[in-house]
Design an enzyme around this catalytic site. Structure first.
Site, PDB file in Angstrom:
ATOM      1  N   GLY A   1       0.789  -1.137   0.049  1.00 17.33           N
ATOM      2  CA  GLY A   1      -0.052  -0.229  -0.037  1.00 17.33           C
ATOM      3  C   GLY A   1       0.906   1.179   0.035  1.00 17.33           C
ATOM      4  O   GLY A   1       0.501   2.318   0.606  1.00 17.33           O
ATOM      5  N   ALA A   2       1.927   1.203  -1.027  1.00 19.54           N
ATOM      6  CA  ALA A   2       2.954   2.422  -0.849  1.00 19.54           C
ATOM      7  C   ALA A   2       2.479   3.417  -1.690  1.00 19.54           C
ATOM      8  O   ALA A   2       3.526   4.307  -1.917  1.00 19.54           O
ATOM      9  CB  ALA A   2       4.380   1.610  -0.917  1.00 19.54           C
TER      10      ALA A   2
ATOM     11  N   ILE B   1       0.119   6.660   4.387  1.00 20.66           N
ATOM     12  CA  ILE B   1       1.132   5.904   5.390  1.00 20.66           C
ATOM     13  C   ILE B   1       1.964   5.165   4.688  1.00 20.66           C
ATOM     14  O   ILE B   1       3.264   5.326   4.890  1.00 20.66           O
ATOM     15  CB  ILE B   1       0.099   5.341   6.545  1.00 20.66           C
ATOM     16  CG1 ILE B   1      -0.557   5.915   7.222  1.00 20.66           C
ATOM     17  CG2 ILE B   1       1.280   4.632   7.357  1.00 20.66           C
ATOM     18  CD1 ILE B   1      -1.700   5.215   8.208  1.00 20.66           C
TER      19      ILE B   1
ATOM     20  N   LEU C   1      -3.244  -6.474  -3.783  1.00 17.82           N
ATOM     21  CA  LEU C   1      -3.060  -7.193  -2.724  1.00 17.82           C
ATOM     22  C   LEU C   1      -4.194  -8.236  -2.372  1.00 17.82           C
ATOM     23  O   LEU C   1      -4.220  -9.116  -1.372  1.00 17.82           O
ATOM     24  CB  LEU C   1      -2.818  -6.436  -1.394  1.00 17.82           C
ATOM     25  CG  LEU C   1      -1.256  -5.748  -1.125  1.00 17.82           C
ATOM     26  CD1 LEU C   1      -0.556  -6.977  -0.867  1.00 17.82           C
ATOM     27  CD2 LEU C   1      -0.823  -5.130  -2.274  1.00 17.82           C
TER      28      LEU C   1
ATOM     29  N   ASN D   1       1.036  -2.610   5.240  1.00 23.71           N
ATOM     30  CA  ASN D   1       0.586  -1.349   5.580  1.00 23.71           C
ATOM     31  C   ASN D   1      -0.895  -1.423   4.679  1.00 23.71           C
ATOM     32  O   ASN D   1      -1.945  -0.741   5.112  1.00 23.71           O
ATOM     33  CB  ASN D   1       1.207  -0.135   5.132  1.00 23.71           C
ATOM     34  CG  ASN D   1       0.502   1.154   4.858  1.00 23.71           C
ATOM     35  OD1 ASN D   1      -0.069   1.802   5.878  1.00 23.71           O
ATOM     36  ND2 ASN D   1       0.087   1.490   3.652  1.00 23.71           N
TER      37      ASN D   1
ATOM     38  N   SER E   1      -4.508  -0.514  14.040  1.00 23.19           N
ATOM     39  CA  SER E   1      -5.404   0.723  14.334  1.00 23.19           C
ATOM     40  C   SER E   1      -5.842   0.873  15.745  1.00 23.19           C
ATOM     41  O   SER E   1      -5.970  -0.408  16.102  1.00 23.19           O
ATOM     42  CB  SER E   1      -6.542   0.496  13.366  1.00 23.19           C
ATOM     43  OG  SER E   1      -7.579   1.728  13.756  1.00 23.19           O
TER      44      SER E   1
ATOM     45  N   TYR F   1     -14.855  -3.517   9.811  1.00 21.75           N
ATOM     46  CA  TYR F   1     -13.562  -3.110   9.560  1.00 21.75           C
ATOM     47  C   TYR F   1     -12.526  -3.276  11.086  1.00 21.75           C
ATOM     48  O   TYR F   1     -11.596  -3.629  11.036  1.00 21.75           O
ATOM     49  CB  TYR F   1     -13.409  -1.655   9.215  1.00 21.75           C
ATOM     50  CG  TYR F   1     -12.001  -0.908   9.505  1.00 21.75           C
ATOM     51  CD1 TYR F   1     -10.921  -0.986   8.378  1.00 21.75           C
ATOM     52  CD2 TYR F   1     -11.453  -0.278  10.549  1.00 21.75           C
ATOM     53  CE1 TYR F   1      -9.700  -0.351   8.533  1.00 21.75           C
ATOM     54  CE2 TYR F   1     -10.332   0.578  10.723  1.00 21.75           C
ATOM     55  CZ  TYR F   1      -9.525   0.184   9.578  1.00 21.75           C
ATOM     56  OH  TYR F   1      -8.353   0.858   9.682  1.00 21.75           O
TER      57      TYR F   1
ATOM     58  N   VAL G   1      -5.948   9.093  10.951  1.00 21.14           N
ATOM     59  CA  VAL G   1      -4.605   9.756  10.208  1.00 21.14           C
ATOM     60  C   VAL G   1      -5.100  10.633   8.621  1.00 21.14           C
ATOM     61  O   VAL G   1      -6.006   9.917   8.234  1.00 21.14           O
ATOM     62  CB  VAL G   1      -3.801   8.638   9.909  1.00 21.14           C
ATOM     63  CG1 VAL G   1      -2.490   9.357   9.203  1.00 21.14           C
ATOM     64  CG2 VAL G   1      -3.487   7.833  10.883  1.00 21.14           C
TER      65      VAL G   1
END
Length: 252
Positions: free
Chosen positions: A13-14, A18, A64, A90, A144, A159, A194
């Protein structure tokens, strides 16, 4: 951080938020970082901006939610960089999705990305370390605060359930590694709110989120990246198992 210079990290997740902040910090610390995401062009743009940094960022396209994409990505790392020393899990998705009338396809996506992909990436990273006798690697799960309690927030119970799963997987892996007498460590980092694209999209698509988040204090992605740096830079005798980060003034 000197011991990480030149070594290989995979960050899922780049492409933004984050994950991008973590990838950028690691490259600046001299690591060779493989960023995985569907939007590989975003990672490549970040890589271009870091061309003068001590390390290097590689963009690898991967969905992913598909095991075959993950396997191809880890094979690319093996073929091109030798293997993985540090994994930062991430990648995650979030949906405002009530339990009483939620959509099965959204629940399935939450499970596939937030839990199953994390577990597959962890397995492949650990196998890579084992093959090369790496005993000082590190697995970092971006968790989280919702992984430790069910916060009073609209539509995120499912979630939250997946993030509770991340908490359990972190503890389970720590115990497995301890039983193996391995020096590989695992860390869970649990932020509150965030300021990321994922949160902004949720706000844009749901009025309930707008009301709740209107005056909510938020962290920045860079705050989480700095927590990752701390967790992986402590001496080998130290296991940083959990870092919980609230923005000042957060009420849940």
């Amino acid at each position: 951080m000197e011991r990480w210079s030149g070594r290989v990290a995979v960050v899922t997740g780049a492409s933004a938020g984050i994950g991008a902040a973590i990838a950028q910090l690691l490259v600046k610390r001299g690591l060779r970082v493989v960023g995985l995401a569907r939007r590989a062009d975003n990672i490549q743009a970040l890589a271009d901006s870091l061309k003068d940094a001590p390390g290097k960022l590689y963009a690898v396209k991967a969905d992913l939610s598909k095991e075959e994409d993950i396997m191809v990505a880890f094979q690319w790392v093996k073929d091109n960089l030798g293997g993985v020393d540090l994994l930062v899990n991430n990648a995650a998705v979030a949906h405002n999705n009530n339990l009483a009338d939620g959509k099965t396809e959204q629940w399935r996506q939450l499970l596939e990305v937030n839990l199953l992909a994390l577990s597959i990436c962890t397995r492949e990273a650990l196998q890579s370390m084992k093959e090369r006798s790496v005993d000082d690697g590190h697995i970092v799960h971006i968790n989280s605060v919702a992984g430790h309690s069910v916060v009073d927030f609209p539509g995120i119970a499912f979630y939250s359930a997946t993030k509770h799963g991340v908490t359990a997987l972190t503890e389970g892996l720590r115990k497995e590694l301890a039983c193996l007498k391995s020096g590989i460590r695992v860390t869970s980092i649990s932020p509150g709110a965030v300021d990321t694209d994922m949160l902004r999209v949720a706000i844009m698509h749901d009025e309930a989120f707008k009301d709740v988040l209107k005056d909510l204090p938020m962290l920045l992605p860079e705050d989480i990246a700095e927590a990752v740096e701390y967790a992986i830079s402590v001496p080998a005798r130290v296991q940083v198992h959990e870092i919980t980060i609230h923005p000042t003034g957060e009420k849940f």
